[in-house]
Structure formats: C-alpha cells, structure tokens
Design a protein around this motif. Structure first.
Motif, PDB file in Angstrom:
ATOM      1  N   ALA A  79       0.828  -1.209   0.000  1.00  0.00           N
ATOM      2  CA  ALA A  79       0.000   0.000   0.000  1.00  0.00           C
ATOM      3  C   ALA A  79       0.862   1.258   0.000  1.00  0.00           C
ATOM      4  N   SER A  80       2.106   1.101   0.414  1.00  0.00           N
ATOM      5  CA  SER A  80       2.992   2.265   0.462  1.00  0.00           C
ATOM      6  C   SER A  80       3.219   2.867  -0.920  1.00  0.00           C
ATOM      7  N   TYR A  81       3.105   2.058  -1.971  1.00  0.00           N
ATOM      8  CA  TYR A  81       3.277   2.603  -3.322  1.00  0.00           C
ATOM      9  C   TYR A  81       2.325   3.769  -3.554  1.00  0.00           C
ATOM     10  N   THR A  83       0.230   5.339  -1.129  1.00  0.00           N
ATOM     11  CA  THR A  83       0.141   6.328  -0.065  1.00  0.00           C
ATOM     12  C   THR A  83       1.375   7.210   0.029  1.00  0.00           C
ATOM     13  N   VAL A  84       2.545   6.594   0.106  1.00  0.00           N
ATOM     14  CA  VAL A  84       3.761   7.381   0.287  1.00  0.00           C
ATOM     15  C   VAL A  84       4.024   8.265  -0.924  1.00  0.00           C
ATOM     16  N   CYS A  85       3.923   7.699  -2.118  1.00  0.00           N
ATOM     17  CA  CYS A  85       4.177   8.497  -3.330  1.00  0.00           C
ATOM     18  C   CYS A  85       3.195   9.654  -3.429  1.00  0.00           C
ATOM     19  N   GLY A  86       1.923   9.364  -3.244  1.00  0.00           N
ATOM     20  CA  GLY A  86       0.920  10.416  -3.353  1.00  0.00           C
ATOM     21  C   GLY A  86       1.098  11.501  -2.306  1.00  0.00           C
ATOM     22  N   LEU A  87       1.315  11.098  -1.053  1.00  0.00           N
ATOM     23  CA  LEU A  87       1.458  12.085   0.013  1.00  0.00           C
ATOM     24  C   LEU A  87       2.726  12.911  -0.132  1.00  0.00           C
ATOM     25  N   VAL A  88       3.835  12.281  -0.489  1.00  0.00           N
ATOM     26  CA  VAL A  88       5.082  13.029  -0.664  1.00  0.00           C
ATOM     27  C   VAL A  88       4.946  14.054  -1.778  1.00  0.00           C
ATOM     28  N   LEU A  89       4.376  13.641  -2.907  1.00  0.00           N
ATOM     29  CA  LEU A  89       4.192  14.576  -4.013  1.00  0.00           C
ATOM     30  C   LEU A  89       3.264  15.719  -3.628  1.00  0.00           C
ATOM     31  N   PHE A  90       2.204  15.406  -2.892  1.00  0.00           N
ATOM     32  CA  PHE A  90       1.275  16.455  -2.481  1.00  0.00           C
ATOM     33  C   PHE A  90       1.944  17.416  -1.499  1.00  0.00           C
ATOM     34  N   LEU A  91       2.743  16.891  -0.563  1.00  0.00           N
ATOM     35  CA  LEU A  91       3.448  17.761   0.383  1.00  0.00           C
ATOM     36  C   LEU A  91       4.457  18.652  -0.321  1.00  0.00           C
ATOM     37  N   VAL A 125       0.145   8.524  -9.388  1.00  0.00           N
ATOM     38  CA  VAL A 125      -0.325   7.297 -10.050  1.00  0.00           C
ATOM     39  C   VAL A 125       0.766   6.736 -10.958  1.00  0.00           C
ATOM     40  N   MET A 126       1.485   7.619 -11.654  1.00  0.00           N
ATOM     41  CA  MET A 126       2.583   7.152 -12.513  1.00  0.00           C
ATOM     42  C   MET A 126       3.677   6.470 -11.691  1.00  0.00           C
ATOM     43  N   VAL A 127       4.067   7.101 -10.590  1.00  0.00           N
ATOM     44  CA  VAL A 127       5.113   6.508  -9.737  1.00  0.00           C
ATOM     45  C   VAL A 127       4.634   5.176  -9.179  1.00  0.00           C
ATOM     46  N   TRP A 128       3.369   5.098  -8.804  1.00  0.00           N
ATOM     47  CA  TRP A 128       2.773   3.855  -8.329  1.00  0.00           C
ATOM     48  C   TRP A 128       2.898   2.777  -9.408  1.00  0.00           C
ATOM     49  N   GLY A 129       2.615   3.141 -10.655  1.00  0.00           N
ATOM     50  CA  GLY A 129       2.747   2.185 -11.754  1.00  0.00           C
ATOM     51  C   GLY A 129       4.169   1.722 -11.957  1.00  0.00           C
ATOM     52  N   VAL A 130       5.126   2.656 -11.851  1.00  0.00           N
ATOM     53  CA  VAL A 130       6.543   2.306 -12.031  1.00  0.00           C
ATOM     54  C   VAL A 130       7.012   1.383 -10.912  1.00  0.00           C
ATOM     55  N   LEU A 131       6.745   1.773  -9.662  1.00  0.00           N
ATOM     56  CA  LEU A 131       7.210   0.968  -8.531  1.00  0.00           C
ATOM     57  C   LEU A 131       6.528  -0.396  -8.473  1.00  0.00           C
ATOM     58  N   GLY A 132       5.265  -0.438  -8.894  1.00  0.00           N
ATOM     59  CA  GLY A 132       4.538  -1.700  -8.900  1.00  0.00           C
ATOM     60  C   GLY A 132       4.733  -2.502 -10.169  1.00  0.00           C
ATOM     61  N   ARG A 133       5.535  -1.969 -11.095  1.00  0.00           N
ATOM     62  CA  ARG A 133       5.786  -2.612 -12.399  1.00  0.00           C
ATOM     63  C   ARG A 133       4.470  -2.956 -13.095  1.00  0.00           C
ATOM     64  N   LEU A 135       2.199  -1.682 -16.031  1.00  0.00           N
ATOM     65  CA  LEU A 135       2.140  -0.805 -17.197  1.00  0.00           C
ATOM     66  C   LEU A 135       0.764  -0.170 -17.381  1.00  0.00           C
ATOM     67  N   THR A 136      -0.281  -0.859 -16.969  1.00  0.00           N
ATOM     68  CA  THR A 136      -1.628  -0.297 -17.079  1.00  0.00           C
ATOM     69  C   THR A 136      -1.761   0.928 -16.183  1.00  0.00           C
ATOM     70  N   ILE A 137      -1.346   0.804 -14.929  1.00  0.00           N
ATOM     71  CA  ILE A 137      -1.399   1.931 -13.996  1.00  0.00           C
ATOM     72  C   ILE A 137      -0.502   3.060 -14.487  1.00  0.00           C
ATOM     73  N   LEU A 138       0.672   2.724 -14.973  1.00  0.00           N
ATOM     74  CA  LEU A 138       1.591   3.738 -15.493  1.00  0.00           C
ATOM     75  C   LEU A 138       0.953   4.494 -16.655  1.00  0.00           C
ATOM     76  N   GLY A 139       0.310   3.770 -17.564  1.00  0.00           N
ATOM     77  CA  GLY A 139      -0.348   4.407 -18.703  1.00  0.00           C
ATOM     78  C   GLY A 139      -1.491   5.321 -18.274  1.00  0.00           C
ATOM     79  N   ILE A 140      -2.273   4.864 -17.298  1.00  0.00           N
ATOM     80  CA  ILE A 140      -3.375   5.689 -16.786  1.00  0.00           C
ATOM     81  C   ILE A 140      -2.812   6.951 -16.130  1.00  0.00           C
ATOM     82  N   GLY A 141      -1.731   6.786 -15.371  1.00  0.00           N
ATOM     83  CA  GLY A 141      -1.103   7.951 -14.744  1.00  0.00           C
ATOM     84  C   GLY A 141      -0.558   8.930 -15.761  1.00  0.00           C
TER      85      GLY A 141
END
Length: 199
Positions: A79-81, A83-91, A125-133, A135-141
């Motif tokens: 879940a850190s993919y 939460t952490v990515c989204g919160l850090v970017l927002f901060l 969302v893009m970072v989530w796609g990259v870290l989670g490998r 490609l669908t999430i990465l494309g949506i992001g």
C-alpha cells in the motif's frame, strides 16, 4: 479501487471551483488559498483546505483497503506505493505553492487555475505504476498527467464556446476538473476488469 477513490476526490472538489461573478469584491489571497489559484474562486480558502484534508484522507483509505484486501486474499500488497508516493508529491506541491512562494519559482500559468493538486495525483499514479511494475497503472497515470496539464494550462470551455454553445464562465473550471476525473474513472474500470479476469 485506488483510482476510483482519487476520481471521487476530484469530482467532489467541483462545487468548490465555481468562480466569482465579474466585479465581485475580493479580499485578497491568504497563504493557504494560493493552493487554489489567484482569487478567482468564490471560496478559495475552502478549496485549498479541501485538498489539504481530503487528499491525505483518501490516501489513508486507499492504504487501509489495499492492506485488508491483501490479508483476505493472502497476497502481499504494498500500500505504500500509493500512499507514500501520493502524500510526498502532495506535500512537495504544498511546500512549493503555499509555504515557500517567495522562491519565485517559474511555475507560470500552472498555478493560475488552482488545479495543481491534479498534477500531484497524476504523478503519484505514474510513480505507483513504475514501482509496482504495472504498465496499465503507469499508462493511466501518464494520461492523467497529460489531461491535468491541459486542465492547469487551458480553459477547456473554449472548445465548447468555439462550437457556438453559450457557457457561463463561472463554471468553466468544472470542465477542467472533469477531464482528469474521467480518465481516473475509466482507468479504475479498466483495472477492475483486468483484476477480475482469469488468473
């Protein structure tokens, strides 16, 4: 589910992005209201406060859901993919736009419409796609990032006005918010269908 939550967050922000009528008194911007643009909104501080409260809560809801789903299915979920990515970017966004505006960063038109939180969501969302490998999430992001840039840099209602359709200018930012909300919603459906498919 994460994409659906983010889509709901964007849609729920729409009532706060109604602009002031021409000639309406403006009391000036507070440090907080810089997050929601340069005073064209009826309630800029409420719009900024919305992002500061709702987006972190949304990431927490996403994390709880992913952890519960992982424990019930026996699949380890990171879940850190999300939460952490989204919160850090927002901060980072809040720091750049609200806390340290005296840096005079060359943000140009990105901050005029007050829709920069959309960029933080899309990049997350893009970072989530990259870290989670994934490609669908990465494309949506990536697609969400493109439409978020359009939403921040262009008045989408101009396309409607060009067709001769009359449009009340006070609601033009609702169309700008609708673009990333639509991408995130369709993306949520695509991912849900994919994840329910045969394993």
């Amino acid at each position: 589910m994460a994409l659906a939550v983010l889509a709901v967050v964007v849609v729920a922000a729409m009532p706060l992005y109604i602009q002031r009528p021409f000639g309406a008194q403006w009391s000036g911007s507070s440090q907080l209201s810089r997050l929601s643009g340069f005073g064209q909104l009826e309630h800029p501080t409420a719009a900024a406060a919305y992002w500061l409260v709702v987006l972190p809560v949304a990431y927490a809801v996403i994390a709880v859901y992913l952890v519960r789903r992982g424990s019930s299915s026996g699949v380890r979920v990171r879940a850190s993919y999300v939460t952490v990515c989204g919160l850090v970017l927002f901060l980072v966004l809040v720091a750049v736009v609200v806390v340290v505006p005296q840096l005079q960063l060359p943000l140009g038109n990105l901050t005029i419409r007050g829709l920069t939180p959309l960029l933080a969501i899309a990049v997350g969302v893009m970072v989530w796609g990259v870290l989670g490998r994934d490609l669908t999430i990465l494309g949506i992001g990536a697609l969400a990032l493109v439409v978020s840039l359009v939403a921040n840099l262009y008045n989408v209602e101009n396309m409607i006005l060009a067709q001769g359709v009359d449009f009340d200018y006070r609601y033009n930012l609702l169309l700008n918010l609708a673009l990333p909300a639509l991408v995130l919603s369709i993306g949520a459906v695509v991912v849900a269908v994919r994840d329910r498919g045969p394993r």
